[in-house]
Design a protein around this motif. Sequence first.
Motif, PDB file in Angstrom:
ATOM      1  N   HIS A 176      31.221 -26.396   6.585  1.00 23.23           N
ATOM      2  CA  HIS A 176      32.605 -26.873   6.681  1.00 23.23           C
ATOM      3  C   HIS A 176      33.349 -26.395   5.441  1.00 23.23           C
ATOM      4  O   HIS A 176      32.848 -26.527   4.313  1.00 23.23           O
ATOM      5  N   PHE A 177      34.541 -25.861   5.643  1.00 24.17           N
ATOM      6  CA  PHE A 177      35.260 -25.181   4.569  1.00 24.17           C
ATOM      7  C   PHE A 177      36.715 -25.645   4.552  1.00 24.17           C
ATOM      8  O   PHE A 177      37.458 -25.454   5.516  1.00 24.17           O
ATOM      9  N   VAL A 178      37.115 -26.283   3.434  1.00 23.36           N
ATOM     10  CA  VAL A 178      38.470 -26.814   3.271  1.00 23.36           C
ATOM     11  C   VAL A 178      39.231 -25.921   2.291  1.00 23.36           C
ATOM     12  O   VAL A 178      38.726 -25.614   1.202  1.00 23.36           O
ATOM     13  N   CYS A 179      40.438 -25.511   2.673  1.00 23.09           N
ATOM     14  CA  CYS A 179      41.260 -24.675   1.795  1.00 23.09           C
ATOM     15  C   CYS A 179      42.730 -24.858   2.158  1.00 23.09           C
ATOM     16  O   CYS A 179      43.053 -25.310   3.261  1.00 23.09           O
ATOM     17  N   PRO A 180      43.653 -24.523   1.268  1.00 20.48           N
ATOM     18  CA  PRO A 180      45.078 -24.623   1.584  1.00 20.48           C
ATOM     19  C   PRO A 180      45.549 -23.457   2.442  1.00 20.48           C
ATOM     20  O   PRO A 180      44.934 -22.388   2.464  1.00 20.48           O
ATOM     21  N   VAL A 181      46.636 -23.677   3.151  1.00 21.16           N
ATOM     22  CA  VAL A 181      47.255 -22.647   3.984  1.00 21.16           C
ATOM     23  C   VAL A 181      47.818 -21.539   3.104  1.00 21.16           C
ATOM     24  O   VAL A 181      48.416 -21.786   2.063  1.00 21.16           O
ATOM     25  N   LEU A 209      36.662 -24.629   9.783  1.00 20.42           N
ATOM     26  CA  LEU A 209      37.737 -24.455   8.808  1.00 20.42           C
ATOM     27  C   LEU A 209      38.752 -25.588   8.903  1.00 20.42           C
ATOM     28  O   LEU A 209      39.168 -25.968  10.002  1.00 20.42           O
ATOM     29  N   TYR A 210      39.163 -26.086   7.737  1.00 20.35           N
ATOM     30  CA  TYR A 210      40.189 -27.126   7.657  1.00 20.35           C
ATOM     31  C   TYR A 210      41.239 -26.633   6.662  1.00 20.35           C
ATOM     32  O   TYR A 210      41.006 -26.649   5.445  1.00 20.35           O
ATOM     33  N   ARG A 211      42.357 -26.176   7.182  1.00 17.94           N
ATOM     34  CA  ARG A 211      43.405 -25.645   6.308  1.00 17.94           C
ATOM     35  C   ARG A 211      44.515 -26.680   6.161  1.00 17.94           C
ATOM     36  O   ARG A 211      45.076 -27.143   7.154  1.00 17.94           O
ATOM     37  N   LEU A 212      44.841 -27.035   4.912  1.00 21.64           N
ATOM     38  CA  LEU A 212      45.852 -28.044   4.659  1.00 21.64           C
ATOM     39  C   LEU A 212      47.102 -27.403   4.087  1.00 21.64           C
ATOM     40  O   LEU A 212      47.027 -26.395   3.363  1.00 21.64           O
ATOM     41  N   ARG A 213      48.245 -27.981   4.381  1.00 23.50           N
ATOM     42  CA  ARG A 213      49.511 -27.487   3.872  1.00 23.50           C
ATOM     43  C   ARG A 213      49.940 -28.349   2.691  1.00 23.50           C
ATOM     44  O   ARG A 213      50.056 -29.567   2.813  1.00 23.50           O
ATOM     45  N   GLN A 256      44.895 -30.605  -6.311  1.00 27.17           N
ATOM     46  CA  GLN A 256      43.948 -31.618  -6.785  1.00 27.17           C
ATOM     47  C   GLN A 256      44.056 -32.892  -5.940  1.00 27.17           C
ATOM     48  O   GLN A 256      43.046 -33.496  -5.561  1.00 27.17           O
ATOM     49  N   ILE A 257      45.293 -33.272  -5.630  1.00 22.12           N
ATOM     50  CA  ILE A 257      45.518 -34.531  -4.897  1.00 22.12           C
ATOM     51  C   ILE A 257      45.209 -34.372  -3.411  1.00 22.12           C
ATOM     52  O   ILE A 257      44.377 -35.092  -2.857  1.00 22.12           O
ATOM     53  N   GLU A 312      41.837 -34.480   1.660  1.00 23.45           N
ATOM     54  CA  GLU A 312      41.297 -33.791   2.835  1.00 23.45           C
ATOM     55  C   GLU A 312      39.781 -33.686   2.765  1.00 23.45           C
ATOM     56  O   GLU A 312      39.085 -33.839   3.775  1.00 23.45           O
ATOM     57  N   LEU A 313      39.250 -33.446   1.580  1.00 22.70           N
ATOM     58  CA  LEU A 313      37.799 -33.343   1.429  1.00 22.70           C
ATOM     59  C   LEU A 313      37.126 -34.670   1.769  1.00 22.70           C
ATOM     60  O   LEU A 313      36.095 -34.703   2.459  1.00 22.70           O
ATOM     61  N   VAL A 314      37.705 -35.769   1.306  1.00 24.39           N
ATOM     62  CA  VAL A 314      37.164 -37.094   1.625  1.00 24.39           C
ATOM     63  C   VAL A 314      37.247 -37.352   3.122  1.00 24.39           C
ATOM     64  O   VAL A 314      36.308 -37.872   3.739  1.00 24.39           O
TER      65      VAL A 314
END
Length: 410
Positions: A38-43, A58-62, A98-99, A104-106
């Motif tokens: 599982h991979f979290v990263c910003p858009v 993939l979990y892409r956050l804005r 950081q925030i 999202e990771l949690v």
Amino acid sequence: MKILSLSYLDLWPHGEGKGIPSIFFAQKGLVERGHEVHFVCPVRKTPAGYSVYQGIHLYRLRLPFDLTSRLSKYIRLDKPLSHLKATLLFNLAWLFFQIFGFIELVRVALKVHPDVIYSHDLTPAFPAWLTSRIFGTKFIFRIYGSRNLYWQYHRFWPRLKECREYAALKLPADFMIITKDGTNADLLARELGVRDEKIRSWRNGVDFGLYDPSHETKIRVLRQFGLKEDSKIILSTSRLIPFYDVGRLIYSLPKVFEINSDAVCIVASDGPQKQPLEEFVRSKNISHRVFFTGMVEKQALKELLNASDIYINLTSLSNCNNALFEAMVAGKCIVAFDNPQIRELIESGESGYLVYENELEYIPGILCRLLTDDGLRRGFGEKVRQAAQKKLWGWEERIDAEAKLLESIR
């Protein structure tokens, strides 16, 4: 094993198949070994939300104000106001990441119950480490390079300016996997108190399939750029950012071209320095001999490498990177700055040409000699290819080492 990663960069930071390969290949390799990744990263250039890419979740956050997407459009750094704008935006992006990265990771951790939390480089280190403590998982800290942090550490103001990076390096990790790229992040980690048994300092892998010395490839590339068949190609694939300082090459080209009428230069990369370098090229009336392609995908890179005659990397600190390894595999005559780590791979005068940073004035002469002496140039290329086969890991070997390390901490 369930592996949950946080990264400030996407799997392919510059578009699919372009740029840094080490992030993607490591994740793909873990999937192929049967792990759940599982991979979290910003858009940046892709839509936000959840997707599956070649088995990787993939979990892409804005981020607020869509900062990372905005920063994917390069800002010039050679003008004071633009530099100030970039500094402000990058620091805001760091803070928001950081925030929102932590949140999202949690969220994902609550869903998948990971065995390992993985920080990809320094920027995600604090939220990744904190999440690992909350969920009681193992924490792996992957460092892809440390710029000039090692050399700045004993100077007060640089150390104060980069305090969050130094603090990140002190976070307790089960293992710290450090790219051996010339920036001495392993030495810095030891100086900051990380125990030797926690550190793995490894070179990245390389794709040995890049080698294709066919004459047809060179002819195809020459025609693509509208060049004569006797043209000699100087190639750079370093990113166009101040750290890699491709300007050192570009500023030497007018003198090279005065002597070598058949020489051209192709810069297959992108970055905020592209525009000012293009302006310099136009001012010297050499635009017809210097080509900026932007980032290229793997097949185009393969063709450029095999068609080129000289590969040049004048990065002061991080010249033992994938760009260099790919040129070695392709059997190119290499000109680069001398440092202890590159000497492990290239012997100056035998398998390449290494110069010191205070010898920049000699670069045009070195290039001219290599361009005119076909035997010397080809001999260097053949020897450096042999060195690559003996000393470098393929991606499969490199990923296997990392996977075994992760599996050992269950």
